[in-house]
Write an enzyme that holds these catalytic residues in place. Structure first.
Site, PDB file in Angstrom:
ATOM      1  N   TYR A 210       0.848  -1.194   0.000  1.00 40.29           N
ATOM      2  CA  TYR A 210       0.000   0.000   0.000  1.00 40.29           C
ATOM      3  C   TYR A 210       0.891   1.254   0.000  1.00 40.29           C
ATOM      4  CZ  TYR A 210      -3.496  -3.533   0.478  1.00 40.29           C
ATOM      5  OH  TYR A 210      -4.269  -4.638   0.232  1.00 40.29           O
ATOM      6  N   ARG A 257       3.574  -1.098  10.845  1.00 41.40           N
ATOM      7  CA  ARG A 257       3.673  -2.450  10.266  1.00 41.40           C
ATOM      8  C   ARG A 257       4.459  -2.398   8.961  1.00 41.40           C
ATOM      9  NH1 ARG A 257      -0.511  -7.325   8.488  1.00 41.40           N
ATOM     10  NH2 ARG A 257       0.337  -8.669  10.085  1.00 41.40           N
ATOM     11  N   GLY A 345      -3.276 -13.959  12.556  1.00 38.51           N
ATOM     12  CA  GLY A 345      -4.333 -13.472  11.684  1.00 38.51           C
ATOM     13  C   GLY A 345      -5.436 -14.493  11.518  1.00 38.51           C
ATOM     14  N   ARG A 346      -5.232 -15.446  10.591  1.00 34.15           N
ATOM     15  CA  ARG A 346      -6.269 -16.444  10.330  1.00 34.15           C
ATOM     16  C   ARG A 346      -6.677 -17.219  11.582  1.00 34.15           C
ATOM     17  NH1 ARG A 346      -2.729 -18.888   5.826  1.00 34.15           N
ATOM     18  NH2 ARG A 346      -1.247 -17.889   7.237  1.00 34.15           N
TER      19      ARG A 346
HETATM   20  C1  LIG Z   1      -8.794 -12.097   5.359  1.00 29.70           C
HETATM   21  C2  LIG Z   1      -7.489 -11.383   5.524  1.00 29.70           C
HETATM   22  C3  LIG Z   1      -7.493 -10.001   5.604  1.00 29.70           C
HETATM   23  C4  LIG Z   1      -6.298  -9.301   5.827  1.00 29.70           C
HETATM   24  N1  LIG Z   1      -6.328  -7.946   5.980  1.00 29.70           N
HETATM   25  C5  LIG Z   1      -5.204  -7.270   6.333  1.00 29.70           C
HETATM   26  C6  LIG Z   1      -5.247  -5.887   6.647  1.00 29.70           C
HETATM   27  O1  LIG Z   1      -6.312  -5.242   6.664  1.00 29.70           O
HETATM   28  N2  LIG Z   1      -4.076  -5.263   6.975  1.00 29.70           N
HETATM   29  C7  LIG Z   1      -2.875  -5.937   6.987  1.00 29.70           C
HETATM   30  O2  LIG Z   1      -1.842  -5.329   7.297  1.00 29.70           O
HETATM   31  N3  LIG Z   1      -2.816  -7.272   6.718  1.00 29.70           N
HETATM   32  C8  LIG Z   1      -3.944  -7.935   6.418  1.00 29.70           C
HETATM   33  N4  LIG Z   1      -3.892  -9.310   6.203  1.00 29.70           N
HETATM   34  C9  LIG Z   1      -2.658 -10.039   6.493  1.00 29.70           C
HETATM   35  C10 LIG Z   1      -2.692 -10.547   7.945  1.00 29.70           C
HETATM   36  O3  LIG Z   1      -2.635  -9.482   8.871  1.00 29.70           O
HETATM   37  C11 LIG Z   1      -1.521 -11.505   8.242  1.00 29.70           C
HETATM   38  O4  LIG Z   1      -0.333 -10.853   7.917  1.00 29.70           O
HETATM   39  C12 LIG Z   1      -1.652 -12.823   7.468  1.00 29.70           C
HETATM   40  O5  LIG Z   1      -2.941 -13.392   7.612  1.00 29.70           O
HETATM   41  C13 LIG Z   1      -0.601 -13.830   7.947  1.00 29.70           C
HETATM   42  O6  LIG Z   1      -0.789 -14.099   9.319  1.00 29.70           O
HETATM   43  P1  LIG Z   1      -1.434 -15.516   9.797  1.00 29.70           P
HETATM   44  O7  LIG Z   1      -0.560 -16.567   9.204  1.00 29.70           O
HETATM   45  O8  LIG Z   1      -1.387 -15.483  11.297  1.00 29.70           O
HETATM   46  O9  LIG Z   1      -2.818 -15.552   9.234  1.00 29.70           O
HETATM   47  C14 LIG Z   1      -5.074 -10.013   5.941  1.00 29.70           C
HETATM   48  C15 LIG Z   1      -5.077 -11.413   5.812  1.00 29.70           C
HETATM   49  C16 LIG Z   1      -6.269 -12.090   5.628  1.00 29.70           C
HETATM   50  C17 LIG Z   1      -6.247 -13.584   5.563  1.00 29.70           C
END
Ligand SMILES: Cc1cc2nc3c(=O)[nH]c(=O)nc-3n(C[C@H](O)[C@H](O)[C@H](O)COP(=O)(O)O)c2cc1C
Length: 388
Positions: A210, A257, A345-346
């Site tokens: 972004y 971030r 996240g997930r």
């Molecule tokens: C549905 C979804 C929406 C996300 N939205 C954002 C967001 O708004 N801002 C951001 O910095 N990262 C976003 N991400 C990335 C997550 O913050 C994170 O980096 C990513 O899911 C990996 O972490 P995890 O393995 O714990 O899921 C998003 C990821 C997913 C799956």
């Protein structure tokens, strides 16, 4: 409605569902004593545990881009996270570009967010607002026909989802220095509104391709003025935004971030380690609450491992790591000193009571990719807890 493939394909990891079962007594005991459950202080923000909820765009804010009762319920359900980082939230109309995502640039937005922050606080949680400007990856369909802006006139060779359907990204217009200054001011105004909305702080979204990341990485920045060329110049916009936000609120309430190697949104940098270690150094000078780095654990890294380690060396306050961690790898990262907290996240998306599940060594719900960005409660507020 938007398909999930946009993010899934780009990140390349989201297909692997996180299912963790620590059934035996030894594992449960280990889980109960995990360093993940120790309190921490991110600048002025005291948290109950070291499990942050990573920012997750969910597209439920509606056409007015205003947080609503369903969103309040969703965040309240997840208030046992030490720190919730909100979904990315547009700081201005020009920064907008994702269907159903929220804003923080009108009084109605602020009032909607007040309900969210009150609900999280009632449950003893802490929540920061992620400040978002999409830059070149917005689309004229979101901008009343205007061309998106970015550091340079370089388009992403891909498509995006707009209210009118799937369309190719357009070539952005190179921002003037006046536009850069007014966008910096938009970040400051957004921080002021976040404070009014009752947040505990803000996270500057400088990750995932972004606007700020577009300035930092050389694949999207070919400017020849003071905002392009050398690493120092490419970090100037990040530095100015951070300075403005810190002045508008407080360094102890500001996090940033970064995602040094995430290729999402057509991003790359020829010297990622040098660029992002320099970024961590620049940010360290502000005495921030935390730095949040998206970096897969070594075993899953798709790119040179441990790019975050030299960043951790130079950034002296709170350090959060993210991407594909589970209870075991998260605890190990804390024990080794690689991080002070882990963002999930997930796992939080699918498990509102993730902290309790880690504590008990319980099995995790798997996230349903099909409902990541759809409307309504399904796949949003209806994931069961251990006791429901
Ligand atoms: C549905 C979804 C929406 C996300 N939205 C954002 C967001 O708004 N801002 C951001 O910095 N990262 C976003 N991400 C990335 C997550 O913050 C994170 O980096 C990513 O899911 C990996 O972490 P995890 O393995 O714990 O899921 C998003 C990821 C997913 C799956």
């Amino acid at each position: 409605m938007r398909s999930i493939s946009r993010r899934t394909m780009a990140k390349g990891t989201l297909g692997s569902l996180v299912v963790l079962a620590l059934g035996d007594a030894g594992a449960t005991e280990a889980a109960q004593t995990s360093p993940l459950f120790e309190p921490f202080k991110f600048g002025d923000i005291e948290v109950n545990n070291r499990m942050a909820m990573a920012p997750l765009t969910r597209g439920r804010a509606g056409a007015q881009r205003t947080p609503n009762a369903l969103m309040t319920e969703y965040y309240e359900q997840r208030a046992s996270a030490g720190l919730i980082v909100s979904e990315a939230t547009a700081i201005s109309p020009m920064g907008y570009g994702w269907l159903g995502s929220p804003g923080v640039y009108t009084q109605a937005h602020v009032d909607g967010w007040k309900d969210v922050t009150s609900a999280v606080h009632r449950r003893g949680g802490k929540i920061v607002l992620q400040l978002w400007h999409m830059g070149r990856v917005s689309h004229p369909d979101y901008l009343d026909g205007q061309t998106p802006i970015g550091p340079s006139a370089i388009a992403v060779a891909d498509s995006t989802y707009t209210p009118q359907g799937k369309k190719p990204y357009v070539t952005p217009r190179e921002m003037t220095q006046q536009e850069i200054a007014s966008t910096v001011n938009d970040y400051a105004q957004a921080a002021i509104r976040a404070r009014e909305a009752g947040f505990d702080g803000v996270e500057i979204h400088a990750a995932n391709g972004y606007l700020i990341d577009q300035f930092i990485r050389d694949s999207s920045n070919r400017r020849t003025d003071g905002y392009g060329g050398s690493i120092d110049n490419r970090l100037r916009f990040l530095r100015e935004v951070t300075e403005a936000v810190v002045k508008a609120w407080s360094p102890g309430r500001t996090g940033v971030r970064l995602s040094p190697t995430n290729p999402y949104n057509g991003m790359s940098d020829r010297a990622a380690s040098a660029t992002f270690t320099a970024a961590a150094k620049v940010l360290n000078d502000f005495g921030l609450a935390y730095l949040h780095v998206v970096e897969a654990p070594v075993a899953k890294a798709r790119v040179p491992a441990r790019i975050a380690a030299p960043m951790r060396e130079v950034f002296k306050s709170g350090f959060i790591l993210n991407d594909s961690y589970d209870a075991t790898t998260g605890a190990a990262a804390l024990t080794s000193g690689a991080a002070d907290a882990i963002a999930y996240g997930r796992p939080f998306l699918a498990n509102p009571d993730l902290v309790e599940r880690f504590r008990r060594g319980g099995q995790l719900n798997a996230p349903d990719l099909k409902t990541f960005y759809t409307d309504g409660a399904k796949g949003y507020t209806d994931y069961p807890t251990l006791t429901s």
